[in-house]
Design a protein around this motif. Sequence first.
Motif, short mmCIF file in Angstrom:
data_model
loop_
_atom_site.label_atom_id
_atom_site.label_comp_id
_atom_site.label_asym_id
_atom_site.label_seq_id
_atom_site.Cartn_x
_atom_site.Cartn_y
_atom_site.Cartn_z
N MET A 34 0.85 -1.18 0.00
CA MET A 34 0.00 0.00 0.00
C MET A 34 0.88 1.23 0.00
O MET A 34 2.03 1.18 0.49
CB MET A 34 -0.93 0.02 1.21
N GLY A 35 0.36 2.31 -0.52
CA GLY A 35 1.19 3.51 -0.56
C GLY A 35 0.41 4.77 -0.80
O GLY A 35 -0.80 4.73 -1.06
N TRP A 36 1.11 5.87 -0.68
CA TRP A 36 0.56 7.19 -0.92
C TRP A 36 1.37 7.89 -2.01
O TRP A 36 2.61 7.84 -2.01
CB TRP A 36 0.59 8.03 0.36
N TYR A 37 0.64 8.54 -2.89
CA TYR A 37 1.23 9.36 -3.94
C TYR A 37 0.56 10.72 -3.87
O TYR A 37 -0.51 10.86 -3.27
CB TYR A 37 1.00 8.72 -5.31
N ARG A 38 1.19 11.72 -4.48
CA ARG A 38 0.57 13.04 -4.49
C ARG A 38 0.82 13.73 -5.82
O ARG A 38 1.79 13.44 -6.51
CB ARG A 38 1.10 13.89 -3.34
N GLN A 39 -0.10 14.63 -6.14
CA GLN A 39 0.02 15.39 -7.37
C GLN A 39 -0.34 16.85 -7.09
O GLN A 39 -1.48 17.15 -6.71
CB GLN A 39 -0.88 14.82 -8.46
N ALA A 40 0.64 17.71 -7.27
CA ALA A 40 0.43 19.15 -7.10
C ALA A 40 0.01 19.74 -8.45
O ALA A 40 0.28 19.16 -9.50
CB ALA A 40 1.72 19.80 -6.60
N PRO A 41 -0.64 20.89 -8.42
CA PRO A 41 -1.08 21.52 -9.68
C PRO A 41 0.09 21.73 -10.63
O PRO A 41 1.13 22.26 -10.25
CB PRO A 41 -1.66 22.85 -9.20
N GLY A 42 -0.09 21.29 -11.86
CA GLY A 42 0.94 21.48 -12.87
C GLY A 42 2.11 20.53 -12.79
O GLY A 42 3.06 20.66 -13.55
N LYS A 43 2.04 19.58 -11.86
CA LYS A 43 3.16 18.63 -11.70
C LYS A 43 2.68 17.20 -11.89
O LYS A 43 1.48 16.92 -11.84
CB LYS A 43 3.78 18.79 -10.31
N ARG A 45 2.30 13.18 -10.90
CA ARG A 45 2.08 12.44 -9.66
C ARG A 45 3.40 11.83 -9.21
O ARG A 45 4.16 11.28 -10.01
CB ARG A 45 1.04 11.35 -9.89
N GLU A 46 3.66 11.91 -7.89
CA GLU A 46 4.92 11.41 -7.36
C GLU A 46 4.68 10.53 -6.14
O GLU A 46 3.69 10.69 -5.43
CB GLU A 46 5.85 12.56 -6.97
N LEU A 47 5.61 9.62 -5.93
CA LEU A 47 5.53 8.74 -4.76
C LEU A 47 5.81 9.53 -3.49
O LEU A 47 6.72 10.38 -3.46
CB LEU A 47 6.55 7.61 -4.90
N VAL A 48 5.04 9.25 -2.45
CA VAL A 48 5.28 9.82 -1.14
C VAL A 48 5.86 8.76 -0.21
O VAL A 48 6.93 8.95 0.37
CB VAL A 48 3.99 10.39 -0.53
N ALA A 49 5.17 7.64 -0.10
CA ALA A 49 5.63 6.57 0.78
C ALA A 49 4.89 5.28 0.44
O ALA A 49 3.74 5.32 -0.01
CB ALA A 49 5.40 6.92 2.25
N THR A 50 5.56 4.15 0.67
CA THR A 50 4.93 2.85 0.50
C THR A 50 5.25 1.96 1.68
O THR A 50 6.24 2.18 2.40
CB THR A 50 5.40 2.14 -0.79
N ILE A 51 4.42 0.93 1.86
CA ILE A 51 4.64 -0.03 2.93
C ILE A 51 4.17 -1.40 2.47
O ILE A 51 3.11 -1.53 1.88
CB ILE A 51 3.92 0.42 4.23
N THR A 52 4.99 -2.41 2.72
CA THR A 52 4.63 -3.77 2.33
C THR A 52 3.79 -4.42 3.42
O THR A 52 3.65 -3.88 4.52
CB THR A 52 5.88 -4.61 2.09
N TYR A 79 -2.25 4.33 6.68
CA TYR A 79 -2.28 5.67 7.23
C TYR A 79 -1.05 6.46 6.80
O TYR A 79 0.01 5.87 6.52
CB TYR A 79 -2.31 5.62 8.77
N LEU A 80 -1.17 7.76 6.77
CA LEU A 80 -0.03 8.63 6.53
C LEU A 80 -0.09 9.76 7.54
O LEU A 80 -0.96 10.62 7.47
CB LEU A 80 -0.03 9.19 5.10
N GLN A 81 0.82 9.71 8.51
CA GLN A 81 0.94 10.78 9.48
C GLN A 81 1.89 11.82 8.92
O GLN A 81 3.05 11.52 8.64
CB GLN A 81 1.48 10.23 10.81
N MET A 82 1.39 13.03 8.73
CA MET A 82 2.17 14.09 8.11
C MET A 82 2.41 15.19 9.15
O MET A 82 1.49 15.90 9.54
CB MET A 82 1.43 14.66 6.90
N ASN A 83 3.66 15.29 9.60
CA ASN A 83 4.04 16.31 10.58
C ASN A 83 4.87 17.40 9.92
O ASN A 83 5.38 17.22 8.81
CB ASN A 83 4.84 15.66 11.71
#
Length: 121
Positions: A34-43, A45-52, A79-83
């Motif tokens: 499982m994982g999280w990706y993100r896409q900012a305006p004009g950019k 999609r990029e990997l943020v984090a994954t976990i097996t 889950y993705l804890q973002m500090n």
Amino acid sequence: QVQLVESGGGLAQPGEFLRLSCAASGDIVDIVKMGWYRQAPGKERELVATITRGGETNYAGSVTGRFTISRDNAKNTVYLQMNSLKPEDTAVYYCKAAIRSTTNWHPADYWGRGTQVTVSS
């Protein structure tokens, strides 16, 4: 059929935190990764984090030390804890999962619809 539903996005000020959740449901035999990706305006999609399934994690350099990915295998949830959020973390965050189902033993990738995270003062 498999569904991924994200929650927890919203507006935060720089330095604050947010916690994202993504729950998988449907025809699930095994969730390999499982994982999280993100896409900012004009950019792109990029990997943020994954976990097996076993808990091995991988992070993008830009979030290492600030974000933590975790999963509850019993709940098919990641889950993705973002500090210490920064304005450059502003993006739509997408959940992705590699899932084996009863109709497809080879893991297939599924995506959630995304949740907006905005970091601004």
